[in-house]
Design an enzyme around this catalytic site. Structure first.
Site, PDB file in Angstrom:
ATOM      1  N   ILE A 169       2.744  -4.237  -3.066  1.00 26.82           N
ATOM      2  CA  ILE A 169       3.928  -4.924  -3.576  1.00 26.82           C
ATOM      3  C   ILE A 169       3.582  -6.342  -4.009  1.00 26.82           C
ATOM      4  CG2 ILE A 169       6.194  -5.838  -2.945  1.00 26.82           C
ATOM      5  CD1 ILE A 169       6.544  -3.416  -1.102  1.00 26.82           C
ATOM      6  N   ASP A 197      -3.898 -13.974  -0.193  1.00 28.96           N
ATOM      7  CA  ASP A 197      -4.171 -12.798   0.627  1.00 28.96           C
ATOM      8  C   ASP A 197      -5.189 -13.202   1.682  1.00 28.96           C
ATOM      9  OD1 ASP A 197      -3.542  -9.615   0.236  1.00 28.96           O
ATOM     10  OD2 ASP A 197      -5.442  -9.930   1.294  1.00 28.96           O
ATOM     11  N   VAL A 240      -1.009 -21.876   4.172  1.00 29.57           N
ATOM     12  CA  VAL A 240      -1.600 -22.219   2.880  1.00 29.57           C
ATOM     13  C   VAL A 240      -0.641 -22.861   1.881  1.00 29.57           C
ATOM     14  CG1 VAL A 240      -3.412 -20.482   3.088  1.00 29.57           C
ATOM     15  CG2 VAL A 240      -1.243 -19.887   1.976  1.00 29.57           C
ATOM     16  N   ASN A 250       5.584 -12.128   1.340  1.00 29.67           N
ATOM     17  CA  ASN A 250       5.362 -10.692   1.207  1.00 29.67           C
ATOM     18  C   ASN A 250       4.363 -10.140   2.228  1.00 29.67           C
ATOM     19  OD1 ASN A 250       5.299  -8.055  -0.485  1.00 29.67           O
ATOM     20  ND2 ASN A 250       3.159  -8.685  -0.374  1.00 29.67           N
ATOM     21  N   SER A 272      11.721  -4.941   3.971  1.00 20.62           N
ATOM     22  CA  SER A 272      11.639  -3.503   4.183  1.00 20.62           C
ATOM     23  C   SER A 272      12.983  -2.978   4.670  1.00 20.62           C
ATOM     24  CB  SER A 272      10.540  -3.131   5.190  1.00 20.62           C
ATOM     25  OG  SER A 272      10.782  -1.886   5.791  1.00 20.62           O
ATOM     26  N   TYR A 324       7.126  -3.434  14.236  1.00 25.60           N
ATOM     27  CA  TYR A 324       7.512  -3.600  12.832  1.00 25.60           C
ATOM     28  C   TYR A 324       9.026  -3.672  12.700  1.00 25.60           C
ATOM     29  CZ  TYR A 324       7.427  -2.747   7.760  1.00 25.60           C
ATOM     30  OH  TYR A 324       7.570  -2.839   6.394  1.00 25.60           O
ATOM     31  N   LYS A 362      10.905  -7.063  11.543  1.00 24.34           N
ATOM     32  CA  LYS A 362      11.559  -7.027  10.237  1.00 24.34           C
ATOM     33  C   LYS A 362      13.063  -7.301  10.356  1.00 24.34           C
ATOM     34  CE  LYS A 362       8.158  -6.369   7.359  1.00 24.34           C
ATOM     35  NZ  LYS A 362       7.854  -7.354   6.293  1.00 24.34           N
ATOM     36  N   VAL A 400       6.856   2.759  -0.165  1.00 25.84           N
ATOM     37  CA  VAL A 400       6.245   2.306  -1.411  1.00 25.84           C
ATOM     38  C   VAL A 400       4.780   2.729  -1.355  1.00 25.84           C
ATOM     39  CG1 VAL A 400       5.750   0.345  -2.905  1.00 25.84           C
ATOM     40  CG2 VAL A 400       7.828   0.348  -1.491  1.00 25.84           C
ATOM     41  N   ASP A 445      -1.298   0.756   0.494  1.00 20.65           N
ATOM     42  CA  ASP A 445      -2.205   1.028   1.610  1.00 20.65           C
ATOM     43  C   ASP A 445      -1.446   1.068   2.931  1.00 20.65           C
ATOM     44  OD1 ASP A 445      -4.351   1.125  -0.106  1.00 20.65           O
ATOM     45  OD2 ASP A 445      -5.018  -0.934   0.291  1.00 20.65           O
TER      46      ASP A 445
END
Length: 245
Positions: free
Chosen positions: A9, A28, A53, A71, A122, A135, A139, A168, A171
């Site tokens: 995504i 990433d 970052v 994301n 999600s 998760y 979320k 989606v 990976d």
């Protein structure tokens, strides 16, 4: 700026923003993946922990960040028995990275009266996810934080969006194994469809971005007939247990 943009995504979002003429920072944890996507779309790669970052990304752009896409995410399998470190990692990546980014971005946005925070939550944040308590819980918290940001700052020019897809083809989906195959794969969509849904949501200033429109019905059912919804989810859990032996 798009975090977790080395694939899936995040990469789709970065490509779409670049195609629309934006100057993009690709973040990433995998430096090689970040560089590959950045080179492909004429963006700048700023690899590293998404929590830390923002200052480097701001410097790379030579100015402010107009849109921040939180994301990056992880989905450890398990329930209460899952290791404390897995719970801590899920909380750190899926929630606290958003909090830290907002802490860095809000002073600039509030001063100028504009900014846009996009959280990849999600459907698990609206509903739940069979097989992964860390998760699901984190979320839900990510959604709550996005709601709080919108509640608190929308009158001061800060727009917030929560992207809530089901499966989606990424990976992360492939890593869910038999559970994902049973629950998510049958209705899975491409990452580019998520990017399309976000841009439509931005055009209409919608908070909830639902690439799978049926999630709205599930969300309403959860709120209005919770026991029936939980019974349905438990039925799904039993099907997963039967399928996985």
């Amino acid at each position: 700026m798009v975090t977790g943009a080395g694939g899936g995504i995040g990469a789709a979002l970065a490509r779409r923003f670049a195609a629309e003429g934006a100057r993009v920072v690709v973040n990433d944890i995998d430096a090689d993946k970040a560089k590959a996507v950045a080179d492909e779309i004429g963006a700048v790669a700023v690899p590293g922990d998404a929590s830390r970052v923002v200052p480097e990304a701001r410097a790379a752009l030579g100015g402010g960040i107009d849109i921040y896409c939180a994301n990056a995410g992880i989905a450890p399998i398990g329930g209460p028995e899952a290791d404390e470190l897995l719970w801590a990692d899920a909380w750190d990546v899926n929630v606290m990275a958003h909090v830290r980014a907002a802490r860095e971005l809000l002073p600039e946005w509030l001063e100028r009266g504009s900014g846009r925070f996009v959280s990849t939550v999600s459907a698990a944040g609206l509903l739940t996810m069979v097989g992964s308590a860390p998760y699901s819980v984190s979320k839900h918290a990510a959604l709550a934080f996005a709601e709080w940001l919108s509640t608190t700052y929308r009158h001061r020019g800060v727009s917030v969006h929560a992207i809530c897809p089901q499966g989606v083809r990424t990976d992360m989906l492939r890593a869910t194994g038999p559970t994902g195959d049973l629950v998510l794969v049958p209705t899975a969509i491409e990452p580019e469809q998520v990017a399309d849904a976000l841009f439509d949501g931005i055009a209409h200033e919608r908070f909830l971005i639902l690439p799978h429109p049926e999630v709205a019905e599930y969300y309403a059912a959860r709120a209005t007939d919770t026991d029936r919804w939980l019974a349905h989810m438990n039925h799904l859990q039993r099907k997963v247990e039967e399928a996985t032996g």
